[in-house]
Motif scaffolding. Structure first.
Motif, short mmCIF file in Angstrom:
data_model
loop_
_atom_site.label_atom_id
_atom_site.label_comp_id
_atom_site.label_asym_id
_atom_site.label_seq_id
_atom_site.Cartn_x
_atom_site.Cartn_y
_atom_site.Cartn_z
N VAL A 46 0.84 -1.20 0.00
CA VAL A 46 0.00 0.00 0.00
C VAL A 46 0.88 1.26 0.00
O VAL A 46 0.55 2.27 -0.62
CB VAL A 46 -0.97 -0.01 1.20
CG1 VAL A 46 -1.63 1.34 1.40
CG2 VAL A 46 -2.03 -1.10 1.02
N ALA A 47 2.02 1.18 0.67
CA ALA A 47 2.93 2.33 0.76
C ALA A 47 3.76 2.51 -0.51
O ALA A 47 4.59 3.41 -0.58
CB ALA A 47 3.85 2.18 1.97
N GLY A 48 3.56 1.65 -1.50
CA GLY A 48 4.24 1.85 -2.78
C GLY A 48 5.54 1.08 -2.93
O GLY A 48 6.31 1.35 -3.85
N LEU A 49 5.77 0.13 -2.03
CA LEU A 49 7.01 -0.65 -2.12
C LEU A 49 6.77 -1.90 -2.95
O LEU A 49 6.48 -2.97 -2.41
CB LEU A 49 7.49 -1.00 -0.70
CG LEU A 49 7.78 0.22 0.18
CD1 LEU A 49 7.93 -0.18 1.63
CD2 LEU A 49 9.05 0.92 -0.31
N TYR A 50 6.82 -1.74 -4.29
CA TYR A 50 6.61 -2.93 -5.11
C TYR A 50 7.80 -3.34 -5.93
O TYR A 50 7.66 -3.97 -6.97
CB TYR A 50 5.38 -2.86 -6.03
CG TYR A 50 4.58 -1.63 -6.04
CD1 TYR A 50 3.55 -1.51 -5.11
CD2 TYR A 50 4.80 -0.61 -6.95
CE1 TYR A 50 2.76 -0.38 -5.11
CE2 TYR A 50 4.01 0.51 -6.96
CZ TYR A 50 3.00 0.62 -6.03
OH TYR A 50 2.21 1.71 -6.02
N ASN A 51 8.96 -3.02 -5.48
CA ASN A 51 10.14 -3.62 -6.10
C ASN A 51 10.21 -5.08 -5.67
O ASN A 51 9.71 -5.44 -4.61
CB ASN A 51 11.41 -2.90 -5.65
CG ASN A 51 11.52 -1.52 -6.29
OD1 ASN A 51 10.96 -1.28 -7.36
ND2 ASN A 51 12.23 -0.63 -5.64
N GLY A 52 10.84 -5.90 -6.50
CA GLY A 52 10.96 -7.31 -6.16
C GLY A 52 11.72 -7.52 -4.87
O GLY A 52 12.68 -6.81 -4.58
N VAL A 53 11.25 -8.47 -4.08
CA VAL A 53 11.91 -8.84 -2.82
C VAL A 53 12.64 -10.17 -3.00
O VAL A 53 13.76 -10.34 -2.55
CB VAL A 53 10.89 -8.92 -1.66
CG1 VAL A 53 11.56 -9.39 -0.37
CG2 VAL A 53 10.20 -7.57 -1.46
N VAL A 54 11.96 -11.10 -3.65
CA VAL A 54 12.56 -12.41 -3.96
C VAL A 54 12.14 -12.78 -5.39
O VAL A 54 11.25 -12.16 -5.97
CB VAL A 54 12.09 -13.52 -2.99
CG1 VAL A 54 12.51 -13.23 -1.56
CG2 VAL A 54 10.59 -13.74 -3.10
N SER A 55 12.76 -13.82 -5.92
CA SER A 55 12.37 -14.30 -7.25
C SER A 55 11.23 -15.29 -7.10
O SER A 55 10.98 -15.85 -6.02
CB SER A 55 13.56 -14.98 -7.93
OG SER A 55 13.87 -16.17 -7.21
N THR A 56 10.56 -15.55 -8.22
CA THR A 56 9.50 -16.56 -8.24
C THR A 56 10.06 -17.92 -7.82
O THR A 56 9.38 -18.72 -7.19
CB THR A 56 8.89 -16.63 -9.65
OG1 THR A 56 8.32 -15.34 -9.94
CG2 THR A 56 7.81 -17.69 -9.76
N ARG A 57 11.33 -18.17 -8.13
CA ARG A 57 11.97 -19.43 -7.73
C ARG A 57 11.90 -19.62 -6.22
O ARG A 57 11.57 -20.72 -5.74
CB ARG A 57 13.44 -19.43 -8.19
CG ARG A 57 14.19 -20.72 -7.88
CD ARG A 57 15.67 -20.61 -8.22
NE ARG A 57 15.91 -20.58 -9.66
CZ ARG A 57 16.27 -19.50 -10.36
NH1 ARG A 57 16.47 -18.34 -9.74
NH2 ARG A 57 16.47 -19.57 -11.66
N VAL A 58 12.16 -18.55 -5.48
CA VAL A 58 12.12 -18.63 -4.01
C VAL A 58 10.68 -18.87 -3.53
O VAL A 58 10.43 -19.67 -2.62
CB VAL A 58 12.71 -17.34 -3.38
CG1 VAL A 58 12.47 -17.30 -1.87
CG2 VAL A 58 14.18 -17.23 -3.71
N VAL A 59 9.74 -18.17 -4.18
CA VAL A 59 8.33 -18.37 -3.82
C VAL A 59 7.96 -19.84 -4.01
O VAL A 59 7.37 -20.47 -3.12
CB VAL A 59 7.42 -17.45 -4.67
CG1 VAL A 59 5.96 -17.78 -4.46
CG2 VAL A 59 7.70 -15.98 -4.35
N LEU A 60 8.32 -20.40 -5.17
CA LEU A 60 7.95 -21.79 -5.46
C LEU A 60 8.70 -22.79 -4.59
O LEU A 60 8.24 -23.91 -4.41
CB LEU A 60 8.18 -22.09 -6.95
CG LEU A 60 7.25 -21.35 -7.92
CD1 LEU A 60 7.64 -21.65 -9.37
CD2 LEU A 60 5.79 -21.71 -7.69
#
Ligand SMILES: [Zn+2]
Length: 266
Positions: A46-60
């Motif tokens: 909500v505060a506008g912090l939408y830079n990537g934090v992790v890759s999709t690989r880490v999510v999966l």
């Protein structure tokens, strides 16, 4: 509680052991193998912090089921059966490359302990009420997988906001889609009200069609019959960003109203 535990440890009689069995059935040890893994917080988004934090690989690597978004708010994420899909603002659905950056996601290894059918769903409110019946508690998290044919389903997909824009700006221009008689899956997370400081409270569903060509964040649905599988989640793993912008951001404001606006149809 302590006294009862002490009694069990000190060697229960035969009668006592039947009591402790029934107690253990009603108050099982929290299961720390059913983990909800979250990247960043709803407030950061909500505060506008939408830079990537992790890759999709880490999510999966931490879940085969869940939802989120992509860097720059470039579409809705749906993770289903170990694959990550992106529903872009133009409605296009594609499987995501593992190096795609993710600013926010919630995933789990889906392992249902509830498997039921719900019928005659004519709107989203009814659908959520029927899901409510399957949840024994509002104080733990749930993952919900709903499969079936939707007589009608309405979704939206976020597009990147103008430079330096906020989630609420992206929400104002988000595209909405409506599909009829479409087979697919709703990937859902239910979060307790108390989690609103860092999560999306209540139900949060993302849809993907069986054909993997349509999807988005759920706004409305109706169906004659749906299979609902649900998993209780009593273990929560939160990963916080370490970027300068996150570390220095003012996240003290209550983001719940802006988030609720962004999550709904307008
Ligand atoms: Zn969403």
């Amino acid at each position: 509680m302590c006294a009862k535990e002490h009694r069990e440890e000190s060697g229960p009689s035969k009668e006592d052991s039947s009591i402790s069995r029934s107690e253990s059935a009603s108050a099982p040890t929290p299961d720390i193998t059913h983990t909800l893994f979250q990247i960043s917080t709803s407030g950061a988004l909500v505060a506008g912090l939408y830079n990537g934090v992790v890759s999709t690989r880490v999510v999966l690597a931490h879940g085969d089921f869940g939802l989120g978004t992509f860097a720059g708010l470039d579409g809705e994420m749906v993770v289903l059966d170990g694959r990550a899909y992106r529903v872009r603002g133009d409605g296009a659905v594609s499987e995501v490359a593992v190096d795609a950056e993710v600013p926010f996601a919630v995933v789990t290894r889906f392992d249902a302990d509830i498997d039921e059918e719900i019928r005659d769903v004519s709107n989203l409110g009814e659908f959520e009420k029927k899901c409510d019946v399957l949840r024994v508690s509002s104080n733990i998290f749930y993952a919900l997988r709903i499969d079936g044919t939707f007589s009608r389903i309405r979704t939206r997909a976020v597009s990147p906001p103008p430079k330096n824009g906020r989630l609420i700006d992206a929400a104002k221009v988000q595209a909405e889609f409506e599909f009829n008689d479409i087979a697919g899956t709703l990937v859902g997370i239910w979060s307790p009200g108390f989690s609103s400081a860092f999560s999306v409270p209540g139900y949060h569903f993302h849809f993907v069609s069986d054909s993997r060509t349509h999807g988005g964040h759920l706004l409305a649905c109706s169906s004659e019959i749906l299979r609902v599988r649900a998993e209780r989640l009593t273990d929560f793993h939160l990963v916080l960003p370490t970027s300068e912008s996150y570390l220095k951001a003012d996240l003290s404001k209550n983001s719940a109203d802006e988030l609720a606006y962004a999550e709904q149809s307008h």
